[in-house]
Design a protein around this motif. Structure first.
Motif, PDB file in Angstrom:
ATOM      1  N   GLY A   1       0.814  -1.220   0.000  1.00  0.00           N
ATOM      2  CA  GLY A   1       0.000   0.000   0.000  1.00  0.00           C
ATOM      3  C   GLY A   1       0.839   1.258   0.000  1.00  0.00           C
ATOM      4  O   GLY A   1       0.539   2.229  -0.707  1.00  0.00           O
ATOM      5  N   VAL A   2       1.934   1.234   0.781  1.00  0.00           N
ATOM      6  CA  VAL A   2       2.818   2.405   0.858  1.00  0.00           C
ATOM      7  C   VAL A   2       3.510   2.646  -0.477  1.00  0.00           C
ATOM      8  O   VAL A   2       3.550   3.772  -0.979  1.00  0.00           O
ATOM      9  CB  VAL A   2       3.853   2.224   1.987  1.00  0.00           C
ATOM     10  CG1 VAL A   2       4.944   3.293   1.893  1.00  0.00           C
ATOM     11  CG2 VAL A   2       3.164   2.303   3.345  1.00  0.00           C
ATOM     12  N   GLN A   3       4.060   1.587  -1.075  1.00  0.00           N
ATOM     13  CA  GLN A   3       4.759   1.758  -2.343  1.00  0.00           C
ATOM     14  C   GLN A   3       3.824   2.259  -3.429  1.00  0.00           C
ATOM     15  O   GLN A   3       4.163   3.188  -4.181  1.00  0.00           O
ATOM     16  CB  GLN A   3       5.396   0.437  -2.783  1.00  0.00           C
ATOM     17  CG  GLN A   3       6.189   0.586  -4.081  1.00  0.00           C
ATOM     18  CD  GLN A   3       6.985  -0.650  -4.431  1.00  0.00           C
ATOM     19  OE1 GLN A   3       7.025  -1.608  -3.676  1.00  0.00           O
ATOM     20  NE2 GLN A   3       7.638  -0.644  -5.585  1.00  0.00           N
TER      21      GLN A   3
ATOM     22  N   LEU B   1       7.606  11.865 -14.027  1.00  0.00           N
ATOM     23  CA  LEU B   1       6.954  11.644 -12.738  1.00  0.00           C
ATOM     24  C   LEU B   1       5.813  10.640 -12.870  1.00  0.00           C
ATOM     25  O   LEU B   1       5.653   9.747 -12.031  1.00  0.00           O
ATOM     26  CB  LEU B   1       6.428  12.974 -12.185  1.00  0.00           C
ATOM     27  CG  LEU B   1       7.496  13.988 -11.774  1.00  0.00           C
ATOM     28  CD1 LEU B   1       6.859  15.334 -11.454  1.00  0.00           C
ATOM     29  CD2 LEU B   1       8.282  13.484 -10.578  1.00  0.00           C
ATOM     30  N   LEU B   2       5.022  10.785 -13.920  1.00  0.00           N
ATOM     31  CA  LEU B   2       3.894   9.878 -14.112  1.00  0.00           C
ATOM     32  C   LEU B   2       4.383   8.455 -14.381  1.00  0.00           C
ATOM     33  O   LEU B   2       3.828   7.480 -13.859  1.00  0.00           O
ATOM     34  CB  LEU B   2       3.018  10.356 -15.268  1.00  0.00           C
ATOM     35  CG  LEU B   2       1.624   9.724 -15.313  1.00  0.00           C
ATOM     36  CD1 LEU B   2       0.761  10.270 -14.189  1.00  0.00           C
ATOM     37  CD2 LEU B   2       0.942   9.966 -16.642  1.00  0.00           C
ATOM     38  N   MET B   3       5.443   8.327 -15.174  1.00  0.00           N
ATOM     39  CA  MET B   3       5.958   7.004 -15.496  1.00  0.00           C
ATOM     40  C   MET B   3       6.529   6.329 -14.259  1.00  0.00           C
ATOM     41  O   MET B   3       6.325   5.128 -14.043  1.00  0.00           O
ATOM     42  CB  MET B   3       7.042   7.132 -16.577  1.00  0.00           C
ATOM     43  CG  MET B   3       7.376   5.834 -17.282  1.00  0.00           C
ATOM     44  SD  MET B   3       5.982   5.210 -18.245  1.00  0.00           S
ATOM     45  CE  MET B   3       5.673   3.661 -17.433  1.00  0.00           C
ATOM     46  N   VAL B   4       7.247   7.074 -13.427  1.00  0.00           N
ATOM     47  CA  VAL B   4       7.775   6.519 -12.178  1.00  0.00           C
ATOM     48  C   VAL B   4       6.620   6.059 -11.294  1.00  0.00           C
ATOM     49  O   VAL B   4       6.668   4.975 -10.687  1.00  0.00           O
ATOM     50  CB  VAL B   4       8.646   7.553 -11.442  1.00  0.00           C
ATOM     51  CG1 VAL B   4       8.982   7.063 -10.034  1.00  0.00           C
ATOM     52  CG2 VAL B   4       9.927   7.820 -12.212  1.00  0.00           C
ATOM     53  N   GLY B   5       5.567   6.871 -11.227  1.00  0.00           N
ATOM     54  CA  GLY B   5       4.392   6.505 -10.441  1.00  0.00           C
ATOM     55  C   GLY B   5       3.748   5.221 -10.944  1.00  0.00           C
ATOM     56  O   GLY B   5       3.357   4.349 -10.164  1.00  0.00           O
ATOM     57  N   ILE B   6       3.626   5.097 -12.256  1.00  0.00           N
ATOM     58  CA  ILE B   6       3.029   3.899 -12.857  1.00  0.00           C
ATOM     59  C   ILE B   6       3.869   2.660 -12.524  1.00  0.00           C
ATOM     60  O   ILE B   6       3.329   1.610 -12.154  1.00  0.00           O
ATOM     61  CB  ILE B   6       2.910   4.061 -14.390  1.00  0.00           C
ATOM     62  CG1 ILE B   6       1.850   5.128 -14.713  1.00  0.00           C
ATOM     63  CG2 ILE B   6       2.550   2.743 -15.058  1.00  0.00           C
ATOM     64  CD1 ILE B   6       1.800   5.510 -16.177  1.00  0.00           C
ATOM     65  N   LEU B   7       5.184   2.784 -12.644  1.00  0.00           N
ATOM     66  CA  LEU B   7       6.063   1.652 -12.357  1.00  0.00           C
ATOM     67  C   LEU B   7       5.979   1.239 -10.887  1.00  0.00           C
ATOM     68  O   LEU B   7       6.080   0.043 -10.563  1.00  0.00           O
ATOM     69  CB  LEU B   7       7.505   2.001 -12.727  1.00  0.00           C
ATOM     70  CG  LEU B   7       7.767   2.204 -14.228  1.00  0.00           C
ATOM     71  CD1 LEU B   7       9.202   2.663 -14.461  1.00  0.00           C
ATOM     72  CD2 LEU B   7       7.495   0.918 -15.003  1.00  0.00           C
ATOM     73  N   MET B   8       5.799   2.206  -9.994  1.00  0.00           N
ATOM     74  CA  MET B   8       5.685   1.881  -8.571  1.00  0.00           C
ATOM     75  C   MET B   8       4.362   1.184  -8.261  1.00  0.00           C
ATOM     76  O   MET B   8       4.239   0.493  -7.249  1.00  0.00           O
ATOM     77  CB  MET B   8       5.826   3.154  -7.726  1.00  0.00           C
ATOM     78  CG  MET B   8       7.203   3.768  -7.772  1.00  0.00           C
ATOM     79  SD  MET B   8       7.409   5.184  -6.678  1.00  0.00           S
ATOM     80  CE  MET B   8       7.488   4.380  -5.089  1.00  0.00           C
ATOM     81  N   MET B   9       3.385   1.339  -9.136  1.00  0.00           N
ATOM     82  CA  MET B   9       2.086   0.685  -8.937  1.00  0.00           C
ATOM     83  C   MET B   9       2.137  -0.800  -9.285  1.00  0.00           C
ATOM     84  O   MET B   9       1.193  -1.543  -8.996  1.00  0.00           O
ATOM     85  CB  MET B   9       1.019   1.368  -9.792  1.00  0.00           C
ATOM     86  CG  MET B   9       0.564   2.718  -9.278  1.00  0.00           C
ATOM     87  SD  MET B   9      -0.356   2.566  -7.717  1.00  0.00           S
ATOM     88  CE  MET B   9      -1.781   1.635  -8.259  1.00  0.00           C
ATOM     89  N   GLU B  10       3.241  -1.254  -9.898  1.00  0.00           N
ATOM     90  CA  GLU B  10       3.331  -2.654 -10.317  1.00  0.00           C
ATOM     91  C   GLU B  10       3.188  -3.629  -9.153  1.00  0.00           C
ATOM     92  O   GLU B  10       2.676  -4.742  -9.328  1.00  0.00           O
ATOM     93  CB  GLU B  10       4.666  -2.905 -11.027  1.00  0.00           C
ATOM     94  CG  GLU B  10       4.734  -2.347 -12.435  1.00  0.00           C
ATOM     95  CD  GLU B  10       6.042  -2.697 -13.131  1.00  0.00           C
ATOM     96  OE1 GLU B  10       6.072  -2.650 -14.353  1.00  0.00           O
ATOM     97  OE2 GLU B  10       7.016  -3.020 -12.420  1.00  0.00           O
ATOM     98  N   SER B  11       3.608  -3.223  -7.968  1.00  0.00           N
ATOM     99  CA  SER B  11       3.574  -4.145  -6.832  1.00  0.00           C
ATOM    100  C   SER B  11       2.154  -4.464  -6.373  1.00  0.00           C
ATOM    101  O   SER B  11       1.956  -5.366  -5.550  1.00  0.00           O
ATOM    102  CB  SER B  11       4.372  -3.562  -5.659  1.00  0.00           C
ATOM    103  OG  SER B  11       3.826  -2.338  -5.231  1.00  0.00           O
TER     104      SER B  11
END
Length: 443
Positions: free
Chosen positions: A138-140, A361-371
Protein backbone atom coordinates in the motif's frame (compact mmCIF):
# COMPACT_ATOMS: atom_id res chain seq x y z
CA UNK A 1 48.24 -2.95 -16.04
CA UNK A 2 44.95 -1.04 -15.95
CA UNK A 3 43.00 -4.12 -17.02
CA UNK A 4 44.68 -6.18 -14.32
CA UNK A 5 43.76 -3.58 -11.70
CA UNK A 6 40.11 -3.69 -12.76
CA UNK A 7 40.21 -7.49 -12.67
CA UNK A 8 41.56 -7.49 -9.11
CA UNK A 9 39.03 -4.90 -7.93
CA UNK A 10 35.90 -6.26 -9.57
CA UNK A 11 36.71 -9.93 -10.34
CA UNK A 12 35.34 -9.66 -13.87
CA UNK A 13 36.27 -13.16 -15.03
CA UNK A 14 34.74 -14.71 -11.93
CA UNK A 15 31.45 -13.00 -12.77
CA UNK A 16 31.64 -13.93 -16.44
CA UNK A 17 31.89 -10.39 -17.77
CA UNK A 18 34.33 -8.04 -19.52
CA UNK A 19 35.34 -4.39 -19.28
CA UNK A 20 33.49 -3.60 -22.52
CA UNK A 21 30.30 -5.23 -21.26
CA UNK A 22 30.49 -3.41 -17.93
CA UNK A 23 31.02 -0.04 -19.64
CA UNK A 24 28.01 -0.59 -21.93
CA UNK A 25 25.94 -1.66 -18.92
CA UNK A 26 26.98 1.46 -17.00
CA UNK A 27 26.05 3.74 -19.89
CA UNK A 28 22.70 1.95 -20.16
CA UNK A 29 21.93 2.40 -16.46
CA UNK A 30 22.89 6.08 -16.60
CA UNK A 31 20.65 6.67 -19.63
CA UNK A 32 17.76 5.07 -17.76
CA UNK A 33 18.14 7.09 -14.55
CA UNK A 34 19.70 10.36 -15.71
CA UNK A 35 16.28 12.02 -15.67
CA UNK A 36 16.86 12.49 -11.92
CA UNK A 37 19.31 15.30 -12.75
CA UNK A 38 16.35 17.34 -14.00
CA UNK A 39 13.48 16.00 -11.89
CA UNK A 40 15.15 16.15 -8.47
CA UNK A 41 16.11 19.86 -8.65
CA UNK A 42 12.60 20.63 -9.91
CA UNK A 43 10.97 18.95 -6.91
CA UNK A 44 13.44 20.20 -4.28
CA UNK A 45 13.17 23.73 -5.67
CA UNK A 46 9.47 23.73 -4.75
CA UNK A 47 10.44 23.25 -1.09
CA UNK A 48 12.06 26.69 -0.98
CA UNK A 49 15.62 25.48 -1.47
CA UNK A 50 17.79 27.78 -3.59
CA UNK A 51 17.65 26.31 -7.10
CA UNK A 52 21.21 27.41 -7.87
CA UNK A 53 23.46 24.38 -7.53
CA UNK A 54 20.77 21.68 -7.13
CA UNK A 55 21.80 19.94 -10.35
CA UNK A 56 25.36 19.77 -9.01
CA UNK A 57 24.11 18.51 -5.64
CA UNK A 58 22.05 15.78 -7.31
CA UNK A 59 24.97 14.61 -9.46
CA UNK A 60 27.46 14.61 -6.56
CA UNK A 61 25.09 12.67 -4.29
CA UNK A 62 24.43 10.13 -7.04
CA UNK A 63 28.11 9.80 -7.88
CA UNK A 64 29.29 9.29 -4.28
CA UNK A 65 26.40 6.99 -3.36
CA UNK A 66 26.97 4.80 -6.41
CA UNK A 67 30.72 4.63 -5.72
CA UNK A 68 30.04 3.51 -2.16
CA UNK A 69 27.84 0.68 -3.44
CA UNK A 70 30.45 -0.34 -6.04
CA UNK A 71 33.37 -0.43 -3.61
CA UNK A 72 31.53 -1.95 -0.63
CA UNK A 73 29.63 -4.69 -2.48
CA UNK A 74 30.90 -5.00 -6.08
CA UNK A 75 27.26 -4.95 -7.19
CA UNK A 76 26.08 -3.25 -10.45
CA UNK A 77 23.63 -1.07 -8.55
CA UNK A 78 23.46 2.72 -8.90
CA UNK A 79 22.13 5.20 -6.34
CA UNK A 80 20.66 8.70 -6.54
CA UNK A 81 18.21 10.91 -4.62
CA UNK A 82 15.10 8.76 -4.47
CA UNK A 83 11.83 9.50 -6.20
CA UNK A 84 9.15 9.55 -3.53
CA UNK A 85 11.73 10.50 -0.93
CA UNK A 86 12.30 13.85 -2.65
CA UNK A 87 8.53 14.35 -2.88
CA UNK A 88 8.25 13.55 0.83
CA UNK A 89 10.99 16.09 1.55
CA UNK A 90 9.40 18.89 -0.46
CA UNK A 91 5.66 18.39 -0.06
CA UNK A 92 5.21 16.64 3.28
CA UNK A 93 8.04 18.06 5.38
CA UNK A 94 8.63 21.53 3.93
CA UNK A 95 5.27 22.53 2.45
CA UNK A 96 2.91 20.37 4.52
CA UNK A 97 4.54 20.80 7.94
CA UNK A 98 6.11 24.17 7.08
CA UNK A 99 9.54 22.97 8.18
CA UNK A 100 12.41 25.11 6.81
CA UNK A 101 14.45 23.28 4.18
CA UNK A 102 17.59 23.55 6.33
CA UNK A 103 15.75 21.74 9.12
CA UNK A 104 14.44 19.19 6.61
CA UNK A 105 18.05 18.41 5.68
CA UNK A 106 18.69 17.88 9.39
CA UNK A 107 15.83 15.36 9.44
CA UNK A 108 17.37 13.60 6.43
CA UNK A 109 20.74 13.51 8.22
CA UNK A 110 19.35 11.93 11.39
CA UNK A 111 17.33 9.51 9.28
CA UNK A 112 20.55 8.47 7.56
CA UNK A 113 22.40 8.05 10.86
CA UNK A 114 19.56 5.95 12.31
CA UNK A 115 19.42 3.98 9.08
CA UNK A 116 23.18 3.36 9.27
CA UNK A 117 23.05 2.16 12.89
CA UNK A 118 20.18 -0.22 12.13
CA UNK A 119 22.02 -1.53 9.07
CA UNK A 120 25.29 -2.14 10.94
CA UNK A 121 23.48 -3.99 13.75
CA UNK A 122 21.25 -6.03 11.44
CA UNK A 123 18.11 -4.66 13.11
CA UNK A 124 17.00 -3.04 9.87
CA UNK A 125 16.21 -6.38 8.21
CA UNK A 126 14.30 -7.60 11.28
CA UNK A 127 12.17 -4.45 11.26
CA UNK A 128 11.44 -4.91 7.58
CA UNK A 129 10.34 -8.49 8.14
CA UNK A 130 7.98 -7.49 10.99
CA UNK A 131 5.91 -5.06 8.90
CA UNK A 132 2.85 -6.65 7.20
CA UNK A 133 3.25 -7.18 3.43
CA UNK A 134 -0.10 -5.52 2.68
CA UNK A 135 1.11 -2.29 4.30
CA UNK A 136 4.38 -2.38 2.35
CA UNK A 137 2.45 -2.76 -0.90
CA UNK A 138 0.00 0.00 0.00
CA UNK A 139 2.82 2.40 0.86
CA UNK A 140 4.76 1.76 -2.34
CA UNK A 141 1.68 2.09 -4.55
CA UNK A 142 0.52 5.15 -2.62
CA UNK A 143 3.84 6.87 -3.19
CA UNK A 144 3.49 6.03 -6.87
CA UNK A 145 0.09 7.71 -7.04
CA UNK A 146 1.41 10.67 -5.08
CA UNK A 147 4.32 11.19 -7.48
CA UNK A 148 2.03 10.87 -10.50
CA UNK A 149 -0.38 13.38 -8.96
CA UNK A 150 2.47 15.86 -8.44
CA UNK A 151 3.48 15.48 -12.07
CA UNK A 152 -0.07 16.14 -13.30
CA UNK A 153 -0.32 19.15 -10.98
CA UNK A 154 3.02 20.61 -12.14
CA UNK A 155 1.86 20.48 -15.78
CA UNK A 156 -1.56 21.91 -14.83
CA UNK A 157 -3.24 18.84 -16.26
CA UNK A 158 -4.93 18.76 -12.85
CA UNK A 159 -5.93 22.08 -11.27
CA UNK A 160 -7.83 23.08 -8.16
CA UNK A 161 -11.58 23.62 -8.04
CA UNK A 162 -13.38 25.15 -5.03
CA UNK A 163 -16.38 22.87 -5.49
CA UNK A 164 -14.82 19.53 -6.48
CA UNK A 165 -11.31 20.14 -5.09
CA UNK A 166 -9.64 19.14 -8.39
CA UNK A 167 -10.55 19.17 -12.06
CA UNK A 168 -9.03 18.70 -15.52
CA UNK A 169 -6.80 21.55 -16.66
CA UNK A 170 -7.15 23.68 -19.77
CA UNK A 171 -6.24 21.41 -22.70
CA UNK A 172 -6.48 24.37 -25.08
CA UNK A 173 -3.26 25.60 -23.48
CA UNK A 174 -0.41 24.37 -25.76
CA UNK A 175 1.88 23.64 -22.81
CA UNK A 176 -0.74 21.52 -21.06
CA UNK A 177 -1.57 19.65 -24.26
CA UNK A 178 2.14 19.06 -24.89
CA UNK A 179 2.48 17.50 -21.42
CA UNK A 180 -0.40 15.13 -22.20
CA UNK A 181 1.16 14.13 -25.51
CA UNK A 182 4.47 13.66 -23.70
CA UNK A 183 2.88 11.23 -21.25
CA UNK A 184 1.57 9.08 -24.09
CA UNK A 185 4.92 9.31 -25.91
CA UNK A 186 6.82 8.21 -22.80
CA UNK A 187 4.54 5.25 -22.15
CA UNK A 188 4.95 4.10 -25.76
CA UNK A 189 8.75 4.33 -25.43
CA UNK A 190 8.67 2.30 -22.22
CA UNK A 191 6.38 -0.35 -23.73
CA UNK A 192 8.81 -0.69 -26.64
CA UNK A 193 11.65 -0.97 -24.08
CA UNK A 194 13.61 1.94 -25.54
CA UNK A 195 16.73 2.51 -23.44
CA UNK A 196 16.56 5.90 -21.73
CA UNK A 197 12.93 6.36 -22.78
CA UNK A 198 12.19 8.82 -19.98
CA UNK A 199 15.27 10.91 -20.82
CA UNK A 200 14.32 10.90 -24.53
CA UNK A 201 10.87 12.15 -23.59
CA UNK A 202 12.27 15.01 -21.49
CA UNK A 203 14.62 16.09 -24.28
CA UNK A 204 11.87 15.88 -26.92
CA UNK A 205 9.41 17.98 -24.91
CA UNK A 206 12.13 20.52 -24.15
CA UNK A 207 12.96 20.93 -27.84
CA UNK A 208 9.28 21.29 -28.81
CA UNK A 209 8.84 23.77 -25.96
CA UNK A 210 11.27 26.11 -27.70
CA UNK A 211 8.56 26.71 -30.35
CA UNK A 212 5.64 27.25 -27.94
CA UNK A 213 5.09 30.96 -27.16
CA UNK A 214 4.36 32.20 -23.65
CA UNK A 215 3.94 35.63 -22.08
CA UNK A 216 7.66 35.72 -21.25
CA UNK A 217 8.95 34.34 -24.55
CA UNK A 218 8.88 30.60 -25.19
CA UNK A 219 8.18 27.63 -22.94
CA UNK A 220 11.82 26.54 -23.25
CA UNK A 221 14.25 29.39 -22.81
CA UNK A 222 17.38 29.67 -24.93
CA UNK A 223 20.38 28.25 -23.02
CA UNK A 224 23.26 30.59 -22.22
CA UNK A 225 25.69 27.93 -23.43
CA UNK A 226 25.86 24.25 -24.35
CA UNK A 227 28.60 23.32 -21.89
CA UNK A 228 29.87 25.10 -18.82
CA UNK A 229 31.40 24.65 -15.39
CA UNK A 230 29.24 23.04 -12.66
CA UNK A 231 27.38 25.41 -10.37
CA UNK A 232 28.56 25.90 -6.79
CA UNK A 233 26.84 23.98 -3.96
CA UNK A 234 27.74 26.59 -1.35
CA UNK A 235 24.05 27.35 -0.75
CA UNK A 236 23.31 23.84 0.50
CA UNK A 237 26.64 22.30 1.56
CA UNK A 238 26.47 21.67 5.33
CA UNK A 239 23.43 23.94 5.47
CA UNK A 240 21.44 21.45 7.55
CA UNK A 241 19.97 22.52 10.87
CA UNK A 242 21.17 19.85 13.32
CA UNK A 243 19.19 21.18 16.28
CA UNK A 244 15.74 21.58 14.78
CA UNK A 245 14.81 17.86 14.91
CA UNK A 246 16.00 17.73 18.53
CA UNK A 247 14.28 20.94 19.64
CA UNK A 248 11.07 19.91 17.84
CA UNK A 249 11.24 16.17 18.42
CA UNK A 250 7.50 15.78 19.10
CA UNK A 251 6.77 17.32 15.69
CA UNK A 252 9.51 15.57 13.70
CA UNK A 253 9.89 12.01 15.04
CA UNK A 254 7.22 10.68 12.71
CA UNK A 255 8.88 12.35 9.74
CA UNK A 256 12.20 10.67 10.55
CA UNK A 257 10.42 7.33 10.95
CA UNK A 258 8.45 7.73 7.73
CA UNK A 259 11.64 8.53 5.80
CA UNK A 260 13.31 5.46 7.28
CA UNK A 261 10.25 3.30 6.55
CA UNK A 262 10.00 4.35 2.91
CA UNK A 263 13.77 4.22 2.35
CA UNK A 264 14.03 0.80 3.99
CA UNK A 265 11.50 -0.99 1.82
CA UNK A 266 12.54 0.88 -1.29
CA UNK A 267 16.14 -0.21 -0.78
CA UNK A 268 15.43 -3.84 0.12
CA UNK A 269 12.96 -4.25 -2.74
CA UNK A 270 15.37 -2.74 -5.26
CA UNK A 271 18.38 -4.71 -4.04
CA UNK A 272 16.55 -8.04 -4.18
CA UNK A 273 14.87 -7.29 -7.51
CA UNK A 274 18.01 -6.15 -9.33
CA UNK A 275 20.18 -8.85 -7.74
CA UNK A 276 17.74 -11.56 -8.80
CA UNK A 277 18.00 -10.32 -12.38
CA UNK A 278 21.79 -10.39 -12.13
CA UNK A 279 21.78 -13.90 -10.63
CA UNK A 280 23.48 -12.65 -7.47
CA UNK A 281 21.09 -14.36 -5.05
CA UNK A 282 21.83 -17.66 -3.32
CA UNK A 283 19.71 -20.78 -3.87
CA UNK A 284 17.50 -19.86 -0.91
CA UNK A 285 16.85 -16.37 -2.33
CA UNK A 286 19.21 -14.41 -0.08
CA UNK A 287 21.55 -11.61 -1.13
CA UNK A 288 25.06 -12.47 0.17
CA UNK A 289 26.16 -8.88 0.80
CA UNK A 290 22.84 -7.34 1.79
CA UNK A 291 24.43 -5.97 4.99
CA UNK A 292 27.15 -3.97 3.22
CA UNK A 293 24.66 -2.98 0.52
CA UNK A 294 22.27 -1.48 3.04
CA UNK A 295 25.18 0.17 4.86
CA UNK A 296 26.26 1.78 1.59
CA UNK A 297 22.70 2.94 1.00
CA UNK A 298 22.41 4.43 4.49
CA UNK A 299 25.82 6.12 4.21
CA UNK A 300 24.74 7.64 0.91
CA UNK A 301 21.76 9.27 2.63
CA UNK A 302 24.08 10.87 5.19
CA UNK A 303 26.31 12.15 2.38
CA UNK A 304 23.23 13.44 0.55
CA UNK A 305 22.13 15.45 3.59
CA UNK A 306 25.60 16.97 3.90
CA UNK A 307 25.75 18.18 0.28
CA UNK A 308 22.09 19.23 0.37
CA UNK A 309 19.55 16.78 -1.01
CA UNK A 310 16.82 14.36 0.02
CA UNK A 311 17.71 10.73 0.90
CA UNK A 312 19.84 8.83 -1.60
CA UNK A 313 18.76 5.28 -2.37
CA UNK A 314 19.27 2.35 -4.75
CA UNK A 315 17.64 2.74 -8.17
CA UNK A 316 15.54 0.04 -9.80
CA UNK A 317 16.73 1.42 -13.16
CA UNK A 318 19.95 -0.48 -12.40
CA UNK A 319 18.08 -3.47 -13.82
CA UNK A 320 18.53 -1.99 -17.32
CA UNK A 321 22.30 -2.18 -16.94
CA UNK A 322 22.03 -5.72 -15.62
CA UNK A 323 19.97 -6.62 -18.70
CA UNK A 324 22.84 -5.23 -20.80
CA UNK A 325 25.26 -7.64 -19.08
CA UNK A 326 26.44 -5.66 -16.03
CA UNK A 327 27.47 -7.98 -13.19
CA UNK A 328 30.00 -6.09 -11.05
CA UNK A 329 30.70 -2.78 -9.38
CA UNK A 330 32.52 -1.60 -12.50
CA UNK A 331 29.08 -0.93 -13.99
CA UNK A 332 28.35 1.35 -11.04
CA UNK A 333 31.72 3.10 -11.40
CA UNK A 334 30.86 3.94 -15.01
CA UNK A 335 27.51 5.36 -13.85
CA UNK A 336 29.35 7.54 -11.30
CA UNK A 337 31.70 8.86 -14.00
CA UNK A 338 28.72 9.71 -16.20
CA UNK A 339 27.14 11.76 -13.40
CA UNK A 340 30.37 13.75 -13.05
CA UNK A 341 30.60 14.38 -16.80
CA UNK A 342 26.95 15.42 -16.96
CA UNK A 343 27.70 18.39 -14.72
CA UNK A 344 29.33 20.17 -17.63
CA UNK A 345 25.95 20.14 -19.42
CA UNK A 346 24.32 22.16 -16.63
CA UNK A 347 23.49 25.16 -18.91
CA UNK A 348 21.36 22.86 -21.09
CA UNK A 349 19.65 21.16 -18.15
CA UNK A 350 18.72 24.48 -16.57
CA UNK A 351 16.41 25.44 -19.46
CA UNK A 352 14.31 22.26 -19.26
CA UNK A 353 10.79 23.41 -18.31
CA UNK A 354 8.98 21.87 -15.33
CA UNK A 355 6.29 20.64 -17.72
CA UNK A 356 8.83 18.41 -19.49
CA UNK A 357 9.33 16.39 -16.29
CA UNK A 358 5.64 15.48 -15.99
CA UNK A 359 5.89 12.29 -18.09
CA UNK A 360 8.87 11.20 -15.98
CA UNK A 361 6.95 11.64 -12.74
CA UNK A 362 3.89 9.88 -14.11
CA UNK A 363 5.96 7.00 -15.50
CA UNK A 364 7.78 6.52 -12.18
CA UNK A 365 4.39 6.50 -10.44
CA UNK A 366 3.03 3.90 -12.86
CA UNK A 367 6.06 1.65 -12.36
CA UNK A 368 5.69 1.88 -8.57
CA UNK A 369 2.09 0.69 -8.94
CA UNK A 370 3.33 -2.65 -10.32
CA UNK A 371 3.57 -4.14 -6.83
CA UNK A 372 -0.23 -4.02 -6.49
CA UNK A 373 -0.35 -7.41 -8.24
CA UNK A 374 1.38 -8.95 -5.19
CA UNK A 375 -1.61 -8.06 -3.02
CA UNK A 376 -4.01 -10.85 -2.01
CA UNK A 377 -7.31 -9.46 -3.28
CA UNK A 378 -9.20 -12.36 -1.66
CA UNK A 379 -8.17 -11.13 1.79
CA UNK A 380 -10.43 -8.14 2.52
CA UNK A 381 -8.33 -7.12 5.51
CA UNK A 382 -5.14 -6.87 3.46
CA UNK A 383 -7.00 -5.17 0.63
CA UNK A 384 -8.44 -2.57 3.02
CA UNK A 385 -5.08 -1.91 4.68
CA UNK A 386 -3.29 -1.36 1.37
CA UNK A 387 -6.18 0.70 -0.04
CA UNK A 388 -6.27 3.11 2.90
CA UNK A 389 -2.53 3.81 2.68
CA UNK A 390 -2.69 3.99 -1.11
CA UNK A 391 -5.62 6.40 -1.28
CA UNK A 392 -4.63 8.55 1.69
CA UNK A 393 -1.23 9.63 0.32
CA UNK A 394 -2.35 11.58 -2.75
CA UNK A 395 -5.57 12.81 -1.14
CA UNK A 396 -3.89 14.12 2.03
CA UNK A 397 -0.86 15.18 -0.05
CA UNK A 398 1.29 13.49 2.58
CA UNK A 399 3.23 10.23 2.56
CA UNK A 400 3.52 10.16 6.37
CA UNK A 401 -0.25 10.45 6.84
CA UNK A 402 -0.79 7.53 4.48
CA UNK A 403 1.69 5.42 6.45
CA UNK A 404 0.08 6.35 9.77
CA UNK A 405 -3.47 5.59 8.62
CA UNK A 406 -2.27 2.32 7.09
CA UNK A 407 -0.79 1.15 10.40
CA UNK A 408 -3.89 2.14 12.37
CA UNK A 409 -6.20 0.43 9.88
CA UNK A 410 -4.20 -2.80 9.85
CA UNK A 411 -4.09 -3.14 13.64
CA UNK A 412 -7.75 -2.14 14.02
CA UNK A 413 -8.85 -4.81 11.53
CA UNK A 414 -6.77 -7.53 13.19
CA UNK A 415 -8.09 -6.71 16.66
CA UNK A 416 -11.68 -6.44 15.42
CA UNK A 417 -11.52 -9.84 13.68
CA UNK A 418 -9.83 -11.60 16.61
CA UNK A 419 -6.55 -12.07 14.78
CA UNK A 420 -4.56 -9.88 17.14
CA UNK A 421 -1.86 -12.57 17.54
CA UNK A 422 -0.88 -12.07 13.91
CA UNK A 423 0.31 -8.53 14.66
CA UNK A 424 3.94 -8.01 15.67
CA UNK A 425 4.76 -6.00 18.77
CA UNK A 426 6.49 -3.36 16.66
CA UNK A 427 3.37 -2.85 14.54
CA UNK A 428 1.25 -2.52 17.70
CA UNK A 429 3.64 0.08 19.11
CA UNK A 430 3.72 2.14 15.93
CA UNK A 431 -0.04 2.08 15.52
CA UNK A 432 -0.48 3.19 19.15
CA UNK A 433 2.02 6.02 18.73
CA UNK A 434 0.27 7.21 15.57
CA UNK A 435 -3.09 7.21 17.37
CA UNK A 436 -1.59 9.27 20.19
CA UNK A 437 -0.11 11.66 17.66
CA UNK A 438 -3.55 12.36 16.25
CA UNK A 439 -5.26 12.52 19.65
CA UNK A 440 -2.66 14.89 21.08
CA UNK A 441 -2.33 16.74 17.75
CA UNK A 442 1.44 16.35 17.73
CA UNK A 443 2.04 17.76 14.25
Amino acid sequence: MFNQLLERLFKLQQHGTTIRTEVIAGLTTFAAMSYILVVNPGILGLSGMPVEGLITVTAIAACLGTLLMALMTNYPIALAPGMGLNAFFAFTICLGREVPWEAALGIVFYNGILFLVLSLTGVRTKIAESIPPALKIGVQCGIGLFIAFIGLKNAELIVDNPATFVQLGDLSNPAVLLALMGIIFTIVLMIKKVTGGILISIITLTVIGAFIPTESGTLTQTPSAIVGMPESISNTFFAMDFWYPIDHFAQTWDLIFALMFVNMFDTIGTLIGVSRKANLLTDDGRLPKIGPAMTADASASVVGAIVGTSPVTSYVESATGVSAGGRTGLTAVVVSACFVLSLFLTPLMKVIPLMATTPALLMVGILMMESIRQLDFDDLGDLATASVALIAMPLTFSISEGIALGFITYVGIKIGTGKFKEVTWLTYCLAAVFVLRYVLDLK
